[in-house]
Design an enzyme around this catalytic site. Structure first.
Site, PDB file in Angstrom:
ATOM      1  N   GLY A 114       0.765  -1.218  -0.036  1.00 24.70           N
ATOM      2  CA  GLY A 114       0.098   0.167   0.082  1.00 24.70           C
ATOM      3  C   GLY A 114       0.945   1.094  -0.009  1.00 24.70           C
ATOM      4  O   GLY A 114       2.171   1.282   0.367  1.00 24.70           O
ATOM      5  N   CYS A 115       0.100   2.323  -0.479  1.00 30.90           N
ATOM      6  CA  CYS A 115       1.190   3.640  -0.452  1.00 30.90           C
ATOM      7  C   CYS A 115       1.454   4.157   0.871  1.00 30.90           C
ATOM      8  O   CYS A 115       2.656   4.308   1.257  1.00 30.90           O
ATOM      9  CB  CYS A 115       0.518   4.715  -1.049  1.00 30.90           C
ATOM     10  SG  CYS A 115      -1.464   5.039  -0.816  1.00 30.90           S
ATOM     11  N   TYR A 116       0.409   4.239   1.939  1.00 31.76           N
ATOM     12  CA  TYR A 116       0.905   4.690   3.211  1.00 31.76           C
ATOM     13  C   TYR A 116       2.000   3.662   3.834  1.00 31.76           C
ATOM     14  O   TYR A 116       2.837   4.197   4.446  1.00 31.76           O
ATOM     15  CB  TYR A 116      -0.360   4.820   4.129  1.00 31.76           C
ATOM     16  CG  TYR A 116      -1.120   5.933   3.746  1.00 31.76           C
ATOM     17  CD1 TYR A 116      -0.662   7.258   3.449  1.00 31.76           C
ATOM     18  CD2 TYR A 116      -2.521   5.836   3.411  1.00 31.76           C
ATOM     19  CE1 TYR A 116      -1.709   8.303   3.541  1.00 31.76           C
ATOM     20  CE2 TYR A 116      -3.252   6.642   3.127  1.00 31.76           C
ATOM     21  CZ  TYR A 116      -2.910   8.076   3.290  1.00 31.76           C
ATOM     22  OH  TYR A 116      -3.656   8.995   2.872  1.00 31.76           O
ATOM     23  N   PRO A 117       1.456   2.466   3.643  1.00 34.52           N
ATOM     24  CA  PRO A 117       2.460   1.426   4.412  1.00 34.52           C
ATOM     25  C   PRO A 117       4.210   1.499   3.767  1.00 34.52           C
ATOM     26  O   PRO A 117       4.959   1.185   4.460  1.00 34.52           O
ATOM     27  CB  PRO A 117       1.897   0.109   3.967  1.00 34.52           C
ATOM     28  CG  PRO A 117       0.516   0.481   3.955  1.00 34.52           C
ATOM     29  CD  PRO A 117       0.598   1.562   3.294  1.00 34.52           C
ATOM     30  N   THR A 118       4.168   1.785   2.481  1.00 32.70           N
ATOM     31  CA  THR A 118       5.487   1.805   1.763  1.00 32.70           C
ATOM     32  C   THR A 118       6.314   2.877   2.598  1.00 32.70           C
ATOM     33  O   THR A 118       7.469   2.624   2.977  1.00 32.70           O
ATOM     34  CB  THR A 118       5.300   2.520   0.403  1.00 32.70           C
ATOM     35  OG1 THR A 118       4.664   1.247  -0.465  1.00 32.70           O
ATOM     36  CG2 THR A 118       6.582   2.709  -0.178  1.00 32.70           C
TER      37      THR A 118
END
Length: 309
Positions: A114-118
């Site tokens: 995911g973008c935030y988890p990256t």
């Protein structure tokens, strides 16, 4: 090296279109495409899924699971951009800088982060792995993204006729955002972080911010030691860098239209507080750029080929 056949299932969506743009004009790949009628034909879709060397899924979770179930051979490899398999033990998490490039290159099934988890994992996972952040730490994560991260529905809210979005919206106030399980698992944390995402009225861009008290860290850790640990972990990476910043602000658009990820470590003058900050594009390293990076590794091509760096 022979050409690899690629089928993007969900090629008309935001992520699929961005992936296709990054493959445009590149040698070594042959795209399998379906017209509108074929996309609605289960037999044609199943044929494309099984003909491809690599399938990239840009679909909602349930549709991604259905597509995976249609693959009947051991040859086709899959990169899935949905949330469906990000914590599955039999899938490889597609963050090469954290889990290892060799693991991604050898994988048969890859879940695109995911973008935030990256951003969160790029900051936190190496520090947990080295003991600087205890695995049982109680962490917070604040983040803001461009509205394209919400897909077609949110894009329509911001760009459609009569749209009048406010300047900024926080969300996931139930503390049950779908990214939290992957953030916890792949960071090696014993407890789920408190995750406070928000959306700004710009198309793309992202800032992920993890504030910490030095007292939360292992004994002897400082702002400088955290920065040094991250710099050592990402030394030589062509995509992730640890940067210095002298100002007091960072714009959410800092890394817009790139596939790079830039990390920062800020500390107060008393040495008691620190903020770990990641800047990326939610459509770049946060989605399509990450999928193409994994595709390059899977097919033995240069890791950064086709990326916007």
């Amino acid at each position: 090296m022979s050409d690899s056949s690629i089928f993007i299932d969900g090629a008309a969506g935001t992520t699929g279109l961005q992936i296709r743009d990054r493959l445009e004009g590149r040698s070594g790949f042959r795209l399998i495409t379906l017209d509108d009628a074929q996309r609605k034909d289960p037999a044609a879709k199943a044929q494309a899924l099984n003909d491809a060397d690599v399938v990239i899924l840009c679909l909602p979770d349930d549709a991604a699971r259905e597509s995976v179930a249609l693959i009947r051979n051991e040859r086709t490899r899959v990169i899935d951009a949905s949330t469906a398999f990000r914590t599955a033990d039999d899938w490889t998490y597609g963050l090469p800088e954290v889990i290892g490039r060799d693991r991604v290159a050898a994988a048969r099934r890859i879940s695109n982060p995911g973008c935030y988890p990256t951003g969160f994992l790029a900051l936190v996972a190496p520090l947990v792995a080295t003991g600087a952040i205890p695995a049982d730490a109680l962490l917070n994560c604040n983040a803001v993204s461009g509205y394209s991260g919400g897909g077609k529905a949110m894009i329509a809210d911001y760009e459609g006729e009569g749209a009048s979005p406010s300047a900024w919206n926080t969300y996931a106030l139930t503390l049950a955002h779908k990214h939290v399980p992957e953030m916890r698992k792949h960071a090696g944390l014993a407890h789920s972080p408190i995750f406070a995402p928000s959306v700004a009225p710009l198309y793309s861009g992202m800032i992920v911010d993890v504030p910490l008290h030095i007292a939360q860290l292992a004994q002897g850790e400082t702002t400088t030691s955290l920065r040094d640990r991250l710099a050592a972990h990402y030394a030589g990476s062509p995509i992730v860098s640890v940067a210095d910043h002298d100002g007091a602000t960072l714009p959410v658009e800092l890394m817009t239209d790139t596939d790079a990820l830039r990390l920062f470590v800020f500390g107060d003058k008393d040495g008691t507080q620190v903020r770990l900050v990641a800047a990326l594009d939610n459509l770049g390293k946060g989605a399509s750029g990450a999928a193409v990076q994994s595709l390059n590794l899977l097919t033995g091509r240069p890791e950064t080929e086709g990326l916007r760096l």
